[in-house]
Structure formats: structure tokens, C-alpha cells
Scaffold this active site. Structure first.
Site, PDB file in Angstrom:
ATOM      1  N   ARG A  12       0.810  -1.217   0.000  1.00 43.59           N
ATOM      2  CA  ARG A  12       0.000   0.000   0.000  1.00 43.59           C
ATOM      3  C   ARG A  12       0.846   1.272   0.000  1.00 43.59           C
ATOM      4  NH1 ARG A  12      -3.322  -3.894   2.291  1.00 43.59           N
ATOM      5  NH2 ARG A  12      -1.313  -4.770   2.786  1.00 43.59           N
ATOM      6  N   THR A  13       1.787   1.344   0.937  1.00 41.78           N
ATOM      7  CA  THR A  13       2.523   2.594   1.121  1.00 41.78           C
ATOM      8  C   THR A  13       3.340   2.924  -0.132  1.00 41.78           C
ATOM      9  OG1 THR A  13       2.626   2.083   3.465  1.00 41.78           O
ATOM     10  CG2 THR A  13       4.084   3.812   2.678  1.00 41.78           C
TER      11      THR A  13
ATOM     12  N   LYS B  94      25.058  -6.706  -1.664  1.00 39.16           N
ATOM     13  CA  LYS B  94      26.493  -7.010  -1.792  1.00 39.16           C
ATOM     14  C   LYS B  94      27.282  -6.409  -0.637  1.00 39.16           C
ATOM     15  CE  LYS B  94      26.245  -6.724  -6.846  1.00 39.16           C
ATOM     16  NZ  LYS B  94      26.639  -5.887  -7.982  1.00 39.16           N
TER      17      LYS B  94
ATOM     18  N   ARG C 239      11.586   3.932   3.621  1.00 38.14           N
ATOM     19  CA  ARG C 239      11.136   2.982   4.655  1.00 38.14           C
ATOM     20  C   ARG C 239      12.328   2.131   5.069  1.00 38.14           C
ATOM     21  NH1 ARG C 239       5.919  -0.885   4.796  1.00 38.14           N
ATOM     22  NH2 ARG C 239       5.047   1.120   5.367  1.00 38.14           N
TER      23      ARG C 239
ATOM     24  N   HIS D  13       5.223   6.367  11.505  1.00 37.33           N
ATOM     25  CA  HIS D  13       4.698   6.154  10.154  1.00 37.33           C
ATOM     26  C   HIS D  13       3.706   7.306   9.927  1.00 37.33           C
ATOM     27  CE1 HIS D  13       3.446   4.364   6.542  1.00 37.33           C
ATOM     28  NE2 HIS D  13       3.166   3.145   6.923  1.00 37.33           N
TER      29      HIS D  13
HETATM   30  C1  NCD Z   1       2.015  -0.969   8.381  1.00 37.34           C
HETATM   31  C2  NCD Z   1       3.510  -0.797   8.390  1.00 37.34           C
HETATM   32  O1  NCD Z   1       4.204  -1.253   7.495  1.00 37.34           O
HETATM   33  O2  NCD Z   1       3.961  -0.185   9.319  1.00 37.34           O
HETATM   34  N1  NCD Z   1       1.425  -1.137   7.134  1.00 37.34           N
HETATM   35  C3  NCD Z   1       1.316  -0.124   6.245  1.00 37.34           C
HETATM   36  O3  NCD Z   1       2.168   0.718   6.110  1.00 37.34           O
HETATM   37  N2  NCD Z   1       0.186  -0.083   5.521  1.00 37.34           N
HETATM   38  C4  NCD Z   1       1.562  -1.921   9.412  1.00 37.34           C
HETATM   39  C5  NCD Z   1       1.988  -3.354   9.301  1.00 37.34           C
HETATM   40  O4  NCD Z   1       2.898  -3.713   8.577  1.00 37.34           O
HETATM   41  O5  NCD Z   1       1.390  -4.155  10.032  1.00 37.34           O
END
Ligand code: NCD
Length: 329
Positions: free
Chosen positions: A78-79, A106, A128, A156
């Protein structure tokens, strides 16, 4: 702007994105929500709501000329996709860096990788990483603005913003909203950012789960703690479920998903502990049959699709605000 008429980026208050220092010069970035005011958050939600009707055929050029590099060291559906769609719908050039297919495999360090990307002059880095604090560390090695797309168990911010927009849509306002966050709060950056965001609006927040996931000292975050669903869901407007994040646990804290579901899973029976008007949310990915029963996922009270849709709008609002501040100073 190309295609239809959408306004709203200008509705975002200037200065609402956290400024961090780089080589003595300030640049806008979004790392956590702590330094944003309630008005800043509301401004971003308003901008996202105005941008929501945008589709690929009604693009805007708010990000024209910007190069956005997506830098994901952890899995994401999703993100990552929503940042990419958001950036493209606003006319940015977008490149996605896949750590699993890069020189990281590597043995290249994070610092060296960031410096390598920086040499190619990206404007905004969407990042991320599994380590809390990785965005600040990365900021030492790049001139790009950084948007935190999730760091370790810490923050987040865009997830919390899209959740706030979804709650505001459902309820009309965020003021005094009552929320139960259920599940693996200890390892959840989503929970921390939601608490930081909703607290700005005088929300009442209760964290609910087994002691291993919801230690009593979480009250230091200004939330109430409950260890059973019956008292945990009483009187809330929103039941916010979290995935059990096995990848962040040293020793699995539950022997099986079925065992967790028996005690803390949401289903037709346990949802009755919450008022009838309460809606159910989840950041995804959902583990069906663990934190929520399969049938509830199809119900009208489950807002996960609205959350995903709002994710694109929020990321358009954040990226366009940052780009505007980068250009206007
Ligand atoms: C979350 C995350 O990655 O922090 N999901 C997300 O970003 N939609 C929560 C999760 O991974 O459970």
C-alpha cells in the site's frame, strides 16, 4: 494542471512540514508528526480531501520538475504504491529503488547507498527502513527532502494522516474521538504515529491487548491500557486493529494465530463490546482469521478500502507541500 480542475494544495499552511537541518540549511521533510500543530495536520487533511478526486487522466502539475526516489528497505504494498501513484498524479518523475535487488545485497552500507543516490540529485526521498531513526541518519548523506514511510517501530506519519482523514470523513470531526488500538502496540509505528496525531485533537485513546504487546507502562504515552476486549472496546468510536508484527519480535509471543484470535480477535461476537456506531480500521496487511474474522472484513463498518484510497490523497498533499516549500523557501 492537466485535465480537470482540482484546487487545494494552496490550502496547506506554509511551514506545516517539519524542517530539519542539512549542512546548515533548512529543508522541509516529514519524519514524525510530533512537531506538527493541530492546524498543520488539519491543513494537510483539507489539502488531501481537495486532491482526492484526481486520477491519472486529471493529473496536476504540482510536482512537475521534481524527482522522487522511493527507497524501501522493507516490504510494502500500500505505502509504496500509493506514494508512487501520488507522485505521478502530480507530475513528478518517480524512481523506485528495490533494496532486495540492489548493491545493499552485496554489503553496501546505508550511508554509502544514500550518498550514491544523492549523487544522482533526487529532490525527495521517500524512505522505509527497519531501524528507528534511519531517516535522520540518511539526512546526513543527502540534500534531498526526506519523507518517512515507516522507520522501525517508531513512526509512520503518512499512515496516521490517512487514518485521521478516514476518521474525519466517517465522523465529521476528529475532536474528542474515542479510539481503541488493539493488538501488537509494542512493535507498532502505526500506533505511535496515530497516538501522536489524534492526541492533537483531544482524542481519548485506549490500547488493548495481551501484556506482552501492551505493557502497562504505555500509559506514559497518555493512553489508557486494557488487557481484555470487553473493557477495551467499551464506548469507542473507532476500533483500530493492528497486525501481529512477527518480523519485529525476537520470540513469538503467541503459539498460533488461532490462539490470538480466541482472546483478542474481532468477530461478530466481540464487535458487540463496541457501540453500534463504531467503525473498524486496519493499516493492512490484514491477517484474515487472526486479528479479524473473515466475514467482518466484508462488512460496511470495515473502512480499510477507504483508508487505502485516502493514502494516495494524503501522500499527494504531503509531497506537494514539501515541493512547494523547497521551491519557495
Ligand atoms: C504498516 C507498516 O508497514 O507499518 N502497514 C502499512 O504501512 N500499511 C503496518 C503493518 O505492517 O502491520
Amino acid at each position: 494542471m492537466v485535465g480537470g480542475r482540482v484546487s487545494g494544495v494552496n490550502a496547506v499552511a506554509r511551514g506545516c512540514i517539519l524542517a530539519i537541518m542539512f549542512s546548515g540549511a533548512e529543508r522541509p521533510s516529514l519524519i514524525t508528526l510530533h512537531d506538527l500543530s493541530r492546524e498543520d495536520v488539519s491543513g494537510l487533511l483539507d489539502a488531501a480531501a481537495a486532491l482526492r478526486p484526481l486520477r491519472d487522466h486529471t493529473r496536476m502539475d504540482a510536482l512537475a520538475g521534481a524527482t522522487v526516489v522511493q527507497f524501501f528497505f522493507e516490504n510494502s504494498t500500500r505505502t509504496r504504491l500509493s506514494f508512487e501513484l501520488a507522485a505521478k498524479r502530480l507530475g513528478a518523475h518517480v524512481v523506485t529503488f528495490d533494496a532486495s535487488a540492489s548493491s545493499v545485497q552485496k554489503g553496501e552500507t546505508l550511508a554509502d547507498t544514500i550518498q550514491t543516490i544523492d549523487a544522482m540529485a533526487p529532490d525527495i526521498l521517500v524512505m522505509r527502513h527497519a531501524s528507528s531513526g534511519a531517516p535522520e541518519f540518511a539526512s546526513r548523506f543527502t540534500r534531498a527532502a526526506i519523507v518517512n514511510a515507516g522507520d522501525g517501530a517508531r513512526a509512520h506519519p503518512t499512515q496516521a494522516l490517512l487514518d485521521a482523514l478516514t476518521i474525519r470523513d466517517a465522523r465529521g470531526s476528529l475532536d474528542g474521538v474515542r479510539v481503541a488500538i488493539v493488538g501488537d502496540v509494542l512493535h507498532s509505528r502505526v500506533a505511535r504515529s496515530n497516538i501522536a496525531c489524534l492526541s492533537k485533537f483531544g482524542a481519548f485513546i485506549r490500547v488493548v491487548g495481551p501484556r506482552a504487546f501492551v505493557p502497562d507502562d504505555l500509559t506514559s504515552l497518555g493512553v489508557e491500557v486494557a488487557h481484555d476486549l470487553e473493557s477495551g472496546l467499551a464506548g469507542v468510536d473507532v476500533v483500530y486493529l493492528l497486525r501481529i508484527q512477527l518480523e519485529r519480535q525476537r520470540d513469538p509471543m503467541f503459539s498460533s494465530g488461532a490462539e490470538y484470535h480466541r482472546r483478542f480477535g474481532l468477530n461478530d461476537c466481540t464487535l458487540r463490546f463496541a457501540p453500534d456506531h463504531a467503525v473498524v480500521m486496519h493499516p493492512g496487511p490484514v491477517n484474515r482469521g487472526v486479528e479479524i474474522s473473515r466475514d467482518l472484513l466484508e462488512g460496511e463498518r470495515f473502512l480499510v478500502q477507504a483508508q487505502v484510497a485516502n493514502g494516495v490523497a494524503i501522500r499527494m498533499a504531503v509531497l506537494s507541500t514539501i515541493w512547494k516549500e523547497m521551491r519557495c523557501g
